[in-house]
Design a protein around this motif. Sequence first.
Motif, PDB file in Angstrom:
ATOM      1  N   ILE A  35      -4.654 -34.842  24.130  1.00  0.00           N
ATOM      2  CA  ILE A  35      -5.236 -33.619  23.565  1.00  0.00           C
ATOM      3  C   ILE A  35      -4.125 -32.692  23.061  1.00  0.00           C
ATOM      4  O   ILE A  35      -3.127 -32.468  23.735  1.00  0.00           O
ATOM      5  N   PHE A  36      -4.330 -32.184  21.866  1.00  0.00           N
ATOM      6  CA  PHE A  36      -3.298 -31.425  21.167  1.00  0.00           C
ATOM      7  C   PHE A  36      -3.521 -29.923  21.265  1.00  0.00           C
ATOM      8  O   PHE A  36      -4.647 -29.439  21.139  1.00  0.00           O
ATOM      9  N   GLU A  37      -2.422 -29.229  21.453  1.00  0.00           N
ATOM     10  CA  GLU A  37      -2.393 -27.775  21.317  1.00  0.00           C
ATOM     11  C   GLU A  37      -1.617 -27.499  20.041  1.00  0.00           C
ATOM     12  O   GLU A  37      -0.488 -27.975  19.892  1.00  0.00           O
ATOM     13  N   SER A  38      -2.201 -26.744  19.126  1.00  0.00           N
ATOM     14  CA  SER A  38      -1.605 -26.615  17.802  1.00  0.00           C
ATOM     15  C   SER A  38      -1.717 -25.195  17.261  1.00  0.00           C
ATOM     16  O   SER A  38      -2.595 -24.431  17.670  1.00  0.00           O
ATOM     17  N   ASP A  39      -0.812 -24.874  16.337  1.00  0.00           N
ATOM     18  CA  ASP A  39      -0.885 -23.582  15.655  1.00  0.00           C
ATOM     19  C   ASP A  39      -1.522 -23.721  14.268  1.00  0.00           C
ATOM     20  O   ASP A  39      -1.474 -22.793  13.461  1.00  0.00           O
ATOM     21  N   TYR A  40      -2.121 -24.870  14.001  1.00  0.00           N
ATOM     22  CA  TYR A  40      -2.860 -25.048  12.754  1.00  0.00           C
ATOM     23  C   TYR A  40      -4.064 -24.111  12.703  1.00  0.00           C
ATOM     24  O   TYR A  40      -4.683 -23.830  13.730  1.00  0.00           O
ATOM     25  N   LYS A  41      -4.436 -23.713  11.497  1.00  0.00           N
ATOM     26  CA  LYS A  41      -5.682 -22.970  11.318  1.00  0.00           C
ATOM     27  C   LYS A  41      -6.854 -23.910  11.611  1.00  0.00           C
ATOM     28  O   LYS A  41      -6.714 -25.131  11.542  1.00  0.00           O
ATOM     29  N   LYS A  75      -9.710 -25.205  10.309  1.00  0.00           N
ATOM     30  CA  LYS A  75     -10.137 -26.323   9.468  1.00  0.00           C
ATOM     31  C   LYS A  75      -9.042 -27.380   9.352  1.00  0.00           C
ATOM     32  O   LYS A  75      -9.327 -28.582   9.314  1.00  0.00           O
ATOM     33  N   LYS A  76      -7.795 -26.944   9.308  1.00  0.00           N
ATOM     34  CA  LYS A  76      -6.688 -27.896   9.214  1.00  0.00           C
ATOM     35  C   LYS A  76      -6.537 -28.671  10.513  1.00  0.00           C
ATOM     36  O   LYS A  76      -6.239 -29.870  10.509  1.00  0.00           O
ATOM     37  N   LEU A  77      -6.752 -28.001  11.633  1.00  0.00           N
ATOM     38  CA  LEU A  77      -6.664 -28.685  12.920  1.00  0.00           C
ATOM     39  C   LEU A  77      -7.772 -29.724  13.039  1.00  0.00           C
ATOM     40  O   LEU A  77      -7.544 -30.837  13.537  1.00  0.00           O
ATOM     41  N   PHE A 114      -6.770 -32.706  11.063  1.00  0.00           N
ATOM     42  CA  PHE A 114      -5.689 -33.408  11.760  1.00  0.00           C
ATOM     43  C   PHE A 114      -6.259 -34.319  12.841  1.00  0.00           C
ATOM     44  O   PHE A 114      -5.912 -35.503  12.926  1.00  0.00           O
ATOM     45  N   ILE A 115      -7.157 -33.794  13.650  1.00  0.00           N
ATOM     46  CA  ILE A 115      -7.752 -34.570  14.744  1.00  0.00           C
ATOM     47  C   ILE A 115      -8.579 -35.731  14.191  1.00  0.00           C
ATOM     48  O   ILE A 115      -8.514 -36.860  14.704  1.00  0.00           O
ATOM     49  N   GLU A 116      -9.331 -35.475  13.150  1.00  0.00           N
ATOM     50  CA  GLU A 116     -10.200 -36.510  12.588  1.00  0.00           C
ATOM     51  C   GLU A 116      -9.411 -37.667  11.982  1.00  0.00           C
ATOM     52  O   GLU A 116      -9.907 -38.799  11.906  1.00  0.00           O
ATOM     53  N   LYS A 117      -8.168 -37.398  11.566  1.00  0.00           N
ATOM     54  CA  LYS A 117      -7.349 -38.462  10.981  1.00  0.00           C
ATOM     55  C   LYS A 117      -7.020 -39.568  11.982  1.00  0.00           C
ATOM     56  O   LYS A 117      -6.739 -40.699  11.586  1.00  0.00           O
TER      57      LYS A 117
END
Length: 278
Positions: free
Chosen positions: A158-164, A166-168, A171-174
């Motif tokens: 599980i990722f913790e990210s500073d992406y906005k 929709k971008k996050l 990223f996860i869906e990829k």
Amino acid sequence: MISLNKNLGFMQGRLSPIIDDMIQRFPYDDWNSELILAKNNNWNLMEWTIDYFTFEKNPILDDSFDNIKFEGIKIDSITADFFMQDPFFLHESKEKINSLILDFKKVINSMIKLKIKYIVLPLVDNASLTQNKVDEDHVIEKLSLIFNEFKKDNIEFIFESDYKPKKLLKFIEKFNSKKVGINYDSGNSASLGFKCEEEIFTYGQWIKNCHLKDRVFGGATVKFGEGNTDFQKILRCLNDIKYDGNFILQGARADNDEHLKLLNFYRDYIINILENGI
């Protein structure tokens, strides 16, 4: 309605002395006494942490370590601070990259043995994909190869990210995998100025763990109630999407060594919000 009877815990180290003025470090000299102190004060859940300062000395990486040594405290997740402190994707040397990946796999194998399900991978600060402007597809490709090795094991990344938001989500869906997810960090979101409603309703189905802390917009972690984190709104949104995962308290440290008192204050703060309606 969210219930915190079993899923409200704290980040390892919050009941131990501060090390080198850092808000979060693995408490190498105090990890066992911290577990006992937690159990004696009605804490039943903790998130383990592994950093590179004491990586080789972290007890759960020892083959002789077993669940009994957790002193009755449940450990569902690990925060991989080592992953953030020295990200493999920032190196060009194949030897260095392979060494860091081997360390990563060593942690995962220990999790499998100890039946710890989640590993939190912080893509923030030194490991921020936004700040470092690294090739995202390259990172996903490398991580997917690692994740695929453990696809039959009960481990989720599980990722913790500073992406906005929709971008996050993109990223996860990829990864195209149910073995990945998101660690929602209330303080980081407040610091970045994100709206919790947009975040949670955008990628809420991927949230598998939550860190609760308060931060000032554009600034540091502070005591609950002194920053820009809207805990009530966050809990309401999580309740609306029927989130049933853990909440890990990761608040600011006590400046007078009264760490237990402050951690209990954080617990009461969250419980009070729930009891008075979200």
